[in-house]
Design an enzyme around this catalytic site. Sequence first.
Site, PDB file in Angstrom:
ATOM      1  N   ARG A  70      -2.312   9.413  -8.073  1.00 30.98           N
ATOM      2  CA  ARG A  70      -1.399   8.410  -8.631  1.00 30.98           C
ATOM      3  C   ARG A  70      -0.232   8.153  -7.671  1.00 30.98           C
ATOM      4  O   ARG A  70       0.776   7.564  -8.031  1.00 30.98           O
ATOM      5  CB  ARG A  70      -0.843   8.856  -9.988  1.00 30.98           C
ATOM      6  CG  ARG A  70      -1.905   9.228 -11.022  1.00 30.98           C
ATOM      7  CD  ARG A  70      -2.834   8.057 -11.355  1.00 30.98           C
ATOM      8  NE  ARG A  70      -3.834   8.447 -12.339  1.00 30.98           N
ATOM      9  CZ  ARG A  70      -5.028   8.954 -12.043  1.00 30.98           C
ATOM     10  NH1 ARG A  70      -5.376   9.143 -10.778  1.00 30.98           N
ATOM     11  NH2 ARG A  70      -5.871   9.273 -12.993  1.00 30.98           N
ATOM     12  N   ASP A 229       0.527  13.093 -23.961  1.00 30.94           N
ATOM     13  CA  ASP A 229       1.881  13.549 -23.652  1.00 30.94           C
ATOM     14  C   ASP A 229       2.896  13.208 -24.733  1.00 30.94           C
ATOM     15  O   ASP A 229       3.899  13.895 -24.876  1.00 30.94           O
ATOM     16  CB  ASP A 229       2.352  12.925 -22.330  1.00 30.94           C
ATOM     17  CG  ASP A 229       1.640  13.497 -21.128  1.00 30.94           C
ATOM     18  OD1 ASP A 229       1.720  14.715 -20.934  1.00 30.94           O
ATOM     19  OD2 ASP A 229       0.988  12.735 -20.397  1.00 30.94           O
TER      20      ASP A 229
END
Length: 536
Positions: A70, A229
């Site tokens: 990422r 998350d």
Amino acid sequence: MLGVGDRAAGQAIRKKYSDPSVVDRAFMELKGYWKKKLDVLQCKTPNPGLDTMINTWTLFQAETCVVWSRFASFIEVGGRAGLGYRDTSQDVMAVPHTNPDKCKERMIELLHGQLSAGYGLHLFDPDVFKPKEDKLPGVKLPTVVPTPSAADIIHGMEDVCSDDALWIIASVCEYVKETGDVAFFDTVIPFADKGEGIVYEHLKRAIDFSAKQVGPNGICLGLRADWNDCLNLGGGQSAMVSFMHFWALQEFIAAARFLGRVDDVQKYTAMAEIVREACERELWDGEWYSRGVTRAGIKIGSKDNDEGKIFLESNSWAVLSGAASPERARSSMDAVHKYLASPFGIHLVWPTYTKPNDDIGYVTRVYRGIKENGAIFSHPNPWAMIAECKLGRGDLAMKLYDAILPYNQNDAIEVREAEPYSYCQFIMGKDHTAYGRARHPWLTGSAGWAYTAATHWILGVRPGYDGLVIDPCIPASWRGFGIVRQWRGATYRITVKNPDGVQKGVQSVTLNGQRTSGSTPQQPPGSCNEIVVTMG
């Protein structure tokens, strides 16, 4: 030429590619590079969308995620910088057949980012653990920015995500099954904090960590968060991680059995049964599996909740992991179709949250229909596809695959607003006014998982330690398909016939005209082999 770097190097590149013949040659080399990768697996099925995406675009996207992780994301910039433990572990799981060297490199970086206690660093720069070159420093900016060290990035239990280290187990096993690099299990890699261990020991530490981090009822603690998350549960207990723990145990037990480590097979088989029993005892909610329990004792993902009654993750993982009983597995996936499915894919949760509740997590503060709060989150959709394949329901697996397939949104670009060849992180859910709009393309684990779901489970061709498994789960309307698969230096031309229109089940297999049973044994490198599979 565009880019950031040394001026002299940039000038040399500009001069080099000012010659059109050099550009043409570089283009042909690039074309050959990708053709070599794409040729490792090519399929021809009755579904042109699947063929287009699997033969080219989904592999390309999955490879991009492994190479860039990422780091190159404009979406994530400012919000994170480093190698995500869970993201990268899943990325490498999908493409060891086309990029084994990079996958191995990434796994070594991840294993070096594991603590001796067994958990992984959630986000870290792998360069911190690499030897520094002995050279003069460049000219630094006048503002003093301390040079990062390993001690600076090693975090304690307060920042541990409970799922992180479990993903690497299947990644390592998949790499060895694909490449035959059994010696990798015995490769010595340092832990992030102290000591070192062979890769096999790293995997044991991850499993043992999750076994210790459980509540009094045997369900894994959520710690800071699990894969979701935003669903922090106040540090409560996570159904998803318990199901993942069972899944990781199955992968590890198979590896231990292959390696002849009998004591570990016995020890971890007993542990797996304890985990399975806890999941069945504590998480079944009558029609589907709950998502967990908050620190305050509130059950999440239950029929008793006003909001957040059912979640995709816990139910797909109950089936994908093999922990659920057959009856409960079918019931839970039926509930997923009933409450979460849509023409654009499966929603993550229903009903969406409207009232902030920090005991549940930040998800209750996210706008309805976006990301974790009721969006069609692409990443877990393939988990449901795999779950349906494990249930033998090929029609439903293909229905889920087609719903989220970018190819099928080609004529709805005014709604989707994203490339029709790239999976996106999420699609706005039905509770949002922009229902169907896709966001955050390219750098998402959705690609790797979609590729795995289609190739390993729908088409059913997946490597084992000792042979190539061929076990399709397809729509009843398919009368067959073809696939060419390169594995460990040999080529396998596979023809699948489905004369009776079944969705799963193999009646016979022939290898080069000879009847065989079980997985197809590895053939000599350089050989071309004909396999005919008849379903029934």
